[in-house]
Design an enzyme around this catalytic site. Structure first.
Site, PDB file in Angstrom:
ATOM      1  N   CYS A 163       0.813  -1.229   0.000  1.00 44.57           N
ATOM      2  CA  CYS A 163       0.000   0.000   0.000  1.00 44.57           C
ATOM      3  C   CYS A 163       0.841   1.271   0.000  1.00 44.57           C
ATOM      4  CB  CYS A 163      -0.903   0.019   1.230  1.00 44.57           C
ATOM      5  SG  CYS A 163      -1.937  -1.435   1.301  1.00 44.57           S
ATOM      6  N   HIS A 223      -3.814   7.054   1.285  1.00 47.70           N
ATOM      7  CA  HIS A 223      -4.023   5.734   0.681  1.00 47.70           C
ATOM      8  C   HIS A 223      -5.454   5.320   1.020  1.00 47.70           C
ATOM      9  CE1 HIS A 223      -4.097   1.546  -0.045  1.00 47.70           C
ATOM     10  NE2 HIS A 223      -3.968   1.201   1.229  1.00 47.70           N
ATOM     11  N   ASN A 230     -10.036  -0.520  -2.450  1.00 45.68           N
ATOM     12  CA  ASN A 230      -8.630  -0.290  -2.107  1.00 45.68           C
ATOM     13  C   ASN A 230      -7.775  -0.831  -3.253  1.00 45.68           C
ATOM     14  OD1 ASN A 230      -6.016  -0.613  -1.106  1.00 45.68           O
ATOM     15  ND2 ASN A 230      -6.686  -1.239   0.941  1.00 45.68           N
TER      16      ASN A 230
HETATM   17  O1  UT7 Z   1      -4.647  -1.255   2.609  1.00 43.98           O
HETATM   18  C1  UT7 Z   1      -3.885  -2.048   3.423  1.00 43.98           C
HETATM   19  C2  UT7 Z   1      -4.206  -1.851   4.817  1.00 43.98           C
HETATM   20  N1  UT7 Z   1      -5.472  -2.474   5.127  1.00 43.98           N
HETATM   21  C3  UT7 Z   1      -6.275  -1.897   5.970  1.00 43.98           C
HETATM   22  O2  UT7 Z   1      -5.962  -0.818   6.419  1.00 43.98           O
HETATM   23  C4  UT7 Z   1      -7.519  -2.610   6.403  1.00 43.98           C
HETATM   24  C5  UT7 Z   1      -7.787  -2.363   7.834  1.00 43.98           C
HETATM   25  N2  UT7 Z   1      -8.900  -3.116   8.371  1.00 43.98           N
HETATM   26  C6  UT7 Z   1     -10.177  -2.942   7.972  1.00 43.98           C
HETATM   27  O3  UT7 Z   1     -10.428  -2.165   7.079  1.00 43.98           O
HETATM   28  C7  UT7 Z   1     -11.269  -3.707   8.675  1.00 43.98           C
HETATM   29  O4  UT7 Z   1     -10.706  -4.411   9.745  1.00 43.98           O
HETATM   30  C8  UT7 Z   1     -12.059  -4.683   7.772  1.00 43.98           C
HETATM   31  C9  UT7 Z   1     -12.953  -3.895   6.852  1.00 43.98           C
HETATM   32  C10 UT7 Z   1     -11.127  -5.551   6.986  1.00 43.98           C
HETATM   33  C11 UT7 Z   1     -12.949  -5.601   8.591  1.00 43.98           C
HETATM   34  O5  UT7 Z   1     -13.827  -4.848   9.378  1.00 43.98           O
HETATM   35  P1  UT7 Z   1     -13.959  -5.143  10.941  1.00 43.98           P
HETATM   36  O6  UT7 Z   1     -14.970  -4.224  11.437  1.00 43.98           O
HETATM   37  O7  UT7 Z   1     -12.578  -5.055  11.546  1.00 43.98           O
HETATM   38  O8  UT7 Z   1     -14.512  -6.612  10.964  1.00 43.98           O
HETATM   39  P2  UT7 Z   1     -13.876  -7.925  11.616  1.00 43.98           P
HETATM   40  O9  UT7 Z   1     -12.754  -8.435  10.778  1.00 43.98           O
HETATM   41  O10 UT7 Z   1     -13.625  -7.682  13.063  1.00 43.98           O
HETATM   42  O11 UT7 Z   1     -15.084  -8.924  11.496  1.00 43.98           O
HETATM   43  C12 UT7 Z   1     -16.334  -8.690  12.172  1.00 43.98           C
HETATM   44  C13 UT7 Z   1     -17.327  -9.738  11.703  1.00 43.98           C
HETATM   45  C14 UT7 Z   1     -16.787 -11.157  11.774  1.00 43.98           C
HETATM   46  O12 UT7 Z   1     -17.840 -12.009  12.131  1.00 43.98           O
HETATM   47  P3  UT7 Z   1     -18.027 -12.528  13.651  1.00 43.98           P
HETATM   48  O13 UT7 Z   1     -16.760 -13.272  13.972  1.00 43.98           O
HETATM   49  O14 UT7 Z   1     -18.177 -11.275  14.468  1.00 43.98           O
HETATM   50  O15 UT7 Z   1     -19.234 -13.372  13.593  1.00 43.98           O
HETATM   51  C15 UT7 Z   1     -16.392 -11.455  10.348  1.00 43.98           C
HETATM   52  O16 UT7 Z   1     -16.427 -12.829  10.036  1.00 43.98           O
HETATM   53  O17 UT7 Z   1     -17.672  -9.513  10.351  1.00 43.98           O
HETATM   54  C16 UT7 Z   1     -17.454 -10.714   9.596  1.00 43.98           C
HETATM   55  N3  UT7 Z   1     -17.045 -10.338   8.249  1.00 43.98           N
HETATM   56  C17 UT7 Z   1     -17.925 -10.096   7.270  1.00 43.98           C
HETATM   57  N4  UT7 Z   1     -19.247 -10.134   7.220  1.00 43.98           N
HETATM   58  C18 UT7 Z   1     -19.852  -9.814   6.061  1.00 43.98           C
HETATM   59  C19 UT7 Z   1     -15.790 -10.150   7.783  1.00 43.98           C
HETATM   60  N5  UT7 Z   1     -15.835  -9.786   6.495  1.00 43.98           N
HETATM   61  C20 UT7 Z   1     -17.142  -9.743   6.156  1.00 43.98           C
HETATM   62  C21 UT7 Z   1     -17.821  -9.433   4.969  1.00 43.98           C
HETATM   63  N6  UT7 Z   1     -19.171  -9.489   4.979  1.00 43.98           N
HETATM   64  N7  UT7 Z   1     -17.177  -9.068   3.848  1.00 43.98           N
END
Ligand code: UT7
Length: 356
Positions: A116, A283, A313
């Site tokens: 990134c 970014h 992204n």
């Molecule tokens: O560019 C490089 C750098 N990258 C970043 O900066 C990304 C940084 N991180 C993020 O943007 C976020 O952490 C994400 C968007 C990737 C994820 O969001 P989050 O609010 O941190 O969600 P999470 O990973 O904590 O997951 C929460 C829940 C989980 O379910 P349970 O365990 O609570 O039942 C996941 O399985 O959301 C679920 N989940 C989804 N549900 C529907 C994860 N991805 C999805 C999805 N659709 N696409």
């Protein structure tokens, strides 16, 4: 010593838009979840077998070259940043050179692997080459064709919904105009958490780093084989280990700390303040990260350029695509102080301050 400036900028995104609803047809996700957590409404996907990271980079490069008022033959160095190269090797730099039709010029081509923050790293490298007088027309490209390497099953949804394809490019040239151009760049890395956002297979690691870090894995390595048997295995294919992985929350928390830090560091070294920034182009990792950083820096909405809603992204391409869009919209004008910043896998992060 000359200062260096961005003399031309271009971008390219493929035609095909893939909405959140489109993705929800192949994996368990929803428009509501994606928009709420990331701000993304849709992303673009390149046309399989017709477009690649290198060809999209070439399209963006041609625009940047034309806007810089030069010909492809005038490019005297190429820097290509991507994490989704056409080939494992050689890198996209030479493929872009060939696509541009300038192989006869024998210019150097450097491929950088900074995910990134690849574009910001590349800008810093271009700046050093131009400042010292070594090169006069450095072509810097950030491009990604993520769509070819994502896991479209529910297992990969946290990563797959975020990423999109596209390319951005700039031509960096010397300027003798006092105070104009790239004022400073700051680059950092910390490999402690290399596996928190990574695409580790196929690779030559053979489990080494994972063993050392106490990370459990079973990739079906054939330990009885005297040669080979670890680079790519059937089990990797069958169990979906040939895809990127991310601990989203971990990355998020670090990103919102590192962005303001590295921006402040650049401002300090240039003797400037946050209030001097006319346009901040972050970014495009996640709209929530940009909004968080905007709040910490106390910037107004018209001082921050976000377009992740349309493109997702695009990793190394995200900063130049957003910068190009801001410039085309007239939101970046001569004399403006532009701040670029990125954070991502590695972890690597960086910032740049440009007097446009
Ligand atoms: O560019 C490089 C750098 N990258 C970043 O900066 C990304 C940084 N991180 C993020 O943007 C976020 O952490 C994400 C968007 C990737 C994820 O969001 P989050 O609010 O941190 O969600 P999470 O990973 O904590 O997951 C929460 C829940 C989980 O379910 P349970 O365990 O609570 O039942 C996941 O399985 O959301 C679920 N989940 C989804 N549900 C529907 C994860 N991805 C999805 C999805 N659709 N696409």
């Amino acid at each position: 010593m000359f200062n260096s400036k961005i003399a031309g900028i271009g971008s390219y995104v493929p035609e095909k838009a893939v909405t959140n609803d489109d993705l929800s047809k192949v994996m368990e996700t929803s428009d509501e979840w994606i928009q709420e957590r990331t701000g993304i409404k849709e992303r673009r996907y390149g046309e399989k077998h017709k477009e690649t990271t290198a060809t999209m980079g070439t399209k963006a490069a041609r625009i940047a070259i034309e806007r810089a008022g030069i010909q492809p033959e005038d490019v005297d160095f190429i820097i290509f940043a991507t994490l989704s190269p056409d080939y494992y090797f050689p890198g996209c730099g030479v493929l872009l050179q060939r696509e541009l039709g300038i192989t006869g010029t024998e210019v150097g081509a450097l491929d950088i692997r900074n995910q990134c923050s690849g574009f910001v790293y590349g800008l810093s490298i271009a700046d050093q080459f131009v400042k010292t007088g070594m090169y006069k027309n450095v072509l810097l490209v950030g491009a990604e064709m993520h769509s070819m390497g994502l896991d479209y099953s529910t297992q990969g949804r946290n990563v797959t919904v975020i990423f999109g394809d596209g390319a951005g490019a700039v031509v960096v040239q010397p300027t003798e105009k006092e105070g104009q151009g790239i004022l400073t760049t700051k680059l950092h890395s910390d490999g402690t958490y290399a596996e928190k956002l990574a695409f580790i297979n196929p690779g030559s690691h053979g489990g080494y780093h994972l063993d050392k870090m106490g990370i459990e894995y079973d990739y079906g390595y054939d330990k009885d084989l005297e040669y080979g048997g670890i680079f790519i295995t059937d089990k990797m294919q069958e169990e979906g280990h040939l895809y990127p992985n991310m601990e989203g929350q971990f990355v998020f928390k670090l990103a919102v700390r590192k962005f303001p830090e590295v921006i402040q560091e650049a401002l300090n070294s240039a003797g400037l303040q946050v209030s001097d920034i006319d346009m901040f182009v972050p970014h495009q990792a996640n709209l929530r990260i940009s909004q968080f950083v905007q709040k910490i820096l106390k910037l107004n909405d018209d001082q921050v350029w976000n377009n992740i809603q349309k493109y997702g992204n695009t990793t190394a391409a995200s900063v130049p695509i957003a910068l190009c869009e801001a410039w085309e919209a007239g939101a970046v004008k001569e004399g403006d102080l532009v701040c670029l910043a990125a954070f991502g896998s590695g972890f690597t992060w960086g910032s740049a301050l440009i007097r446009w």
